[in-house]
Motif scaffolding. Structure first.
Motif, PDB file in Angstrom:
ATOM      1  N   UNK A 196      15.344  -7.838 -43.197  1.00 55.31           N
ATOM      2  CA  UNK A 196      14.633  -8.531 -42.127  1.00 55.31           C
ATOM      3  C   UNK A 196      13.508  -7.698 -41.543  1.00 55.31           C
ATOM      4  N   UNK A 197      12.771  -8.313 -40.647  1.00 62.00           N
ATOM      5  CA  UNK A 197      11.687  -7.617 -39.962  1.00 62.00           C
ATOM      6  C   UNK A 197      12.236  -6.613 -38.962  1.00 62.00           C
ATOM      7  N   UNK A 212      24.229 -11.253 -31.340  1.00 63.58           N
ATOM      8  CA  UNK A 212      24.911 -10.693 -30.167  1.00 63.58           C
ATOM      9  C   UNK A 212      25.659 -11.765 -29.378  1.00 63.58           C
ATOM     10  N   UNK A 213      25.201 -13.031 -29.448  1.00 65.24           N
ATOM     11  CA  UNK A 213      25.911 -14.109 -28.749  1.00 65.24           C
ATOM     12  C   UNK A 213      27.310 -14.315 -29.307  1.00 65.24           C
ATOM     13  N   UNK A 214      27.548 -13.809 -30.528  1.00 64.65           N
ATOM     14  CA  UNK A 214      28.876 -13.880 -31.133  1.00 64.65           C
ATOM     15  C   UNK A 214      29.524 -12.500 -31.230  1.00 64.65           C
ATOM     16  N   UNK A 215      28.978 -11.573 -30.457  1.00 65.01           N
ATOM     17  CA  UNK A 215      29.556 -10.234 -30.416  1.00 65.01           C
ATOM     18  C   UNK A 215      29.339  -9.440 -31.680  1.00 65.01           C
ATOM     19  N   UNK A 216      28.244  -9.752 -32.402  1.00 68.93           N
ATOM     20  CA  UNK A 216      27.981  -9.083 -33.676  1.00 68.93           C
ATOM     21  C   UNK A 216      26.696  -8.259 -33.590  1.00 68.93           C
ATOM     22  N   UNK A 217      26.657  -7.134 -34.288  1.00 68.09           N
ATOM     23  CA  UNK A 217      25.411  -6.340 -34.308  1.00 68.09           C
ATOM     24  C   UNK A 217      24.423  -6.947 -35.302  1.00 68.09           C
ATOM     25  N   UNK A 218      23.147  -6.735 -35.049  1.00 67.61           N
ATOM     26  CA  UNK A 218      22.136  -7.139 -36.014  1.00 67.61           C
ATOM     27  C   UNK A 218      21.270  -5.923 -36.320  1.00 67.61           C
ATOM     28  N   UNK A 219      21.531  -5.337 -37.473  1.00 69.46           N
ATOM     29  CA  UNK A 219      20.789  -4.146 -37.898  1.00 69.46           C
ATOM     30  C   UNK A 219      20.431  -4.295 -39.365  1.00 69.46           C
TER      31      UNK A 219
END
Length: 295
Positions: A196-197, A212-219
């Motif tokens: 991703x960007x 994050x709305x589902x408690x997950x990291x986005x990296x």
């Protein structure tokens, strides 16, 4: 000196045609008025500009000097008037647009194709940026318009208008066949390498909020500089990427990309036109603005 433009205008025609009568005819006045105006100009400048005789008038050395400057000024004025007329008639001009990658491909390019067909004499300058950088370019006065994807935070000096919505979908390369045919959750994707960007983009902010709305990291494991780089990375089996449905269509049909099904689809994202609140636009920019709004 406080000499009016009209005085120099009369002088220009009288000097150009070496005739007060011809100057009067071209100006729609009378010969006595031209004579009177030139006497006032000579008095204001403190020198004689014309030498009068039965054969007409000729310029004195002072008159020749003044005419050289006035003729040049009138040539510039006429060129400016002609250029403005050409711009208003859309025969020339320049329009500059700052665009984010997805907005460029999904919205701006189809409009520019029609625009250039209608107005081939207008030059179009397009710069490609992440959304925040495109907005900065617009704020700095380096672009007339910006076409970008949400989310974005605008200062009060800018206004936006939604042009369209895009639906993005997850796709993967052929090495990820284990994911195909399943109904996936974001948690399933969070366990996969992501493409991703980077954090400087609106896309990163968008997906960070969703994860994050589902408690997950986005990296993202692979960060790309532009949206156009995501699909080549995905095809090379470097990870799962999110792209507009239209971007993935050809790859899915050819079998080089696998469409992934999400239990909850990604919310649609808006493509917006952004411009300065009170900055007047050229005729070329106004027409492109109108065509984008009608897209």
């Amino acid at each position: 000196m406080n000499i009016s433009y009209d005085s120099y205008r009369v002088f220009y025609y009288a000097a150009k045609y070496r005739s007060f009568t011809q100057a009067a005819k071209l100006l729609g006045g009378s010969q006595p008025n031209v004579t009177r105006s030139m006497k006032l100009l000579e008095a204001a400048l403190g020198c004689q500009l014309f030498a009068r005789s039965r054969q007409g008038v000729r310029l004195t050395p002072e008159g020749e000097t003044l005419y050289g400057h006035i003729a040049l000024a009138f040539a510039h004025i006429q060129a400016g008037e002609n250029e403005i007329a050409s711009m208003q008639g859309m025969q020339s001009g320049v329009v500059t647009v700052a665009a984010s990658g997805i907005a460029l491909r999904c919205c701006l390019l189809p409009v520019l194709k029609d625009y250039r067909s209608k107005y081939p004499g207008v030059r179009v300058r397009v710069s490609n940026h992440a959304t925040p950088q495109a907005i900065a370019v617009l704020q700095d006065g380096l672009a007339d318009l910006a076409v970008v994807t949400m989310p974005l935070h605008l200062p009060k000096s800018l206004r936006r208008r939604k042009l369209m919505e895009i639906q993005e979908v997850p796709v993967a390369g052929t090495a990820f066949t284990a994911l195909a045919g399943r109904i996936l959750t974001l948690a399933d994707l969070a366990d996969c390498p992501l493409v991703g960007l980077g954090p400087q983009s609106a896309a990163f902010a968008f997906y960070s909020q969703i994860f994050s709305s589902q408690g997950l990291p986005y990296h993202p494991d692979i960060e790309t500089a532009t949206s156009d780089q995501i699909l080549p990375m995905v095809r090379s089996n470097l990870g799962v990427g999110f792209v507009p449905e239209s971007f993935a269509k050809d790859g899915v049909l050819s079998g080089t990309l696998l469409p992934l099904a999400l239990q909850t689809p990604i919310p649609k994202r808006a493509v917006c036109l952004v411009q300065q609140e009170h900055q007047p636009l050229s005729a070329a920019a106004r027409e492109l603005e109108a065509m984008l709004k009608a897209f």
